[in-house]
Design a protein around this motif. Sequence first.
Motif, PDB file in Angstrom:
ATOM      1  N   GLU A   1       0.840  -1.202   0.000  1.00 27.24           N
ATOM      2  CA  GLU A   1       0.000   0.000   0.000  1.00 27.24           C
ATOM      3  C   GLU A   1       0.875   1.252   0.000  1.00 27.24           C
ATOM      4  O   GLU A   1       0.600   2.211  -0.723  1.00 27.24           O
ATOM      5  CB  GLU A   1      -0.930   0.017   1.224  1.00 27.24           C
ATOM      6  CG  GLU A   1      -2.031  -1.003   1.179  1.00 27.24           C
ATOM      7  CD  GLU A   1      -2.940  -0.846  -0.027  1.00 27.24           C
ATOM      8  OE1 GLU A   1      -3.376   0.288  -0.317  1.00 27.24           O
ATOM      9  OE2 GLU A   1      -3.212  -1.853  -0.694  1.00 27.24           O
TER      10      GLU A   1
ATOM     11  N   LYS B   1       2.311   1.861  -3.415  1.00 26.27           N
ATOM     12  CA  LYS B   1       1.300   2.434  -4.318  1.00 26.27           C
ATOM     13  C   LYS B   1       1.137   3.928  -4.070  1.00 26.27           C
ATOM     14  O   LYS B   1       1.070   4.717  -5.010  1.00 26.27           O
ATOM     15  CB  LYS B   1      -0.056   1.739  -4.122  1.00 26.27           C
ATOM     16  CG  LYS B   1      -0.171   0.376  -4.770  1.00 26.27           C
ATOM     17  CD  LYS B   1      -1.619  -0.070  -4.733  1.00 26.27           C
ATOM     18  CE  LYS B   1      -1.748  -1.270  -3.833  1.00 26.27           C
ATOM     19  NZ  LYS B   1      -3.120  -1.755  -3.683  1.00 26.27           N
TER      20      LYS B   1
ATOM     21  N   GLU C   1       1.761   7.210  -6.475  1.00 21.41           N
ATOM     22  CA  GLU C   1       0.745   8.234  -6.706  1.00 21.41           C
ATOM     23  C   GLU C   1       1.296   9.620  -6.363  1.00 21.41           C
ATOM     24  O   GLU C   1       1.026  10.593  -7.074  1.00 21.41           O
ATOM     25  CB  GLU C   1      -0.510   7.930  -5.892  1.00 21.41           C
ATOM     26  CG  GLU C   1      -1.271   6.726  -6.412  1.00 21.41           C
ATOM     27  CD  GLU C   1      -2.472   6.353  -5.558  1.00 21.41           C
ATOM     28  OE1 GLU C   1      -2.933   7.190  -4.750  1.00 21.41           O
ATOM     29  OE2 GLU C   1      -2.959   5.211  -5.706  1.00 21.41           O
TER      30      GLU C   1
END
Length: 127
Positions: free
Chosen positions: A40, A43, A47
């Motif tokens: 997570e 990710k 971003e």
Amino acid sequence: MLLFVFMDLKIFEYLVKLLHLKRNFSGFYKESNEREWLKELEKEVKELEAELEKGNVEKIKDELGDVMMDFVCVVDKVRSRYNISLEEVVKNLEKKLKHRAPHFFEGKYLPKEEEIKQWVERKKERV
């Protein structure tokens, strides 16, 4: 004194309060392990990188918050699973920094290339 991201301890304390809410009321938090949280975090870092490229400050703030929250979750999960004291982690970090970047503690500035060279050389010594 080391400068770090959480220069205002009240902000750090609030982030920890948010972690406690997540711990208590998030099924994803409770049912996920540190590796899932690392994914997570990866990710969210991607971003954030994308938003930095675009230069949209509001979205950068959002993604930076996500990175911070996921980082704290990773730290909490690892700390809990392996019974690691954060005090020990910070003491180890300080020892490493004193060896690899003593100029920090001497209040001296090193140009980027010189600092990288010193870091790489001293990292090989593994103190």
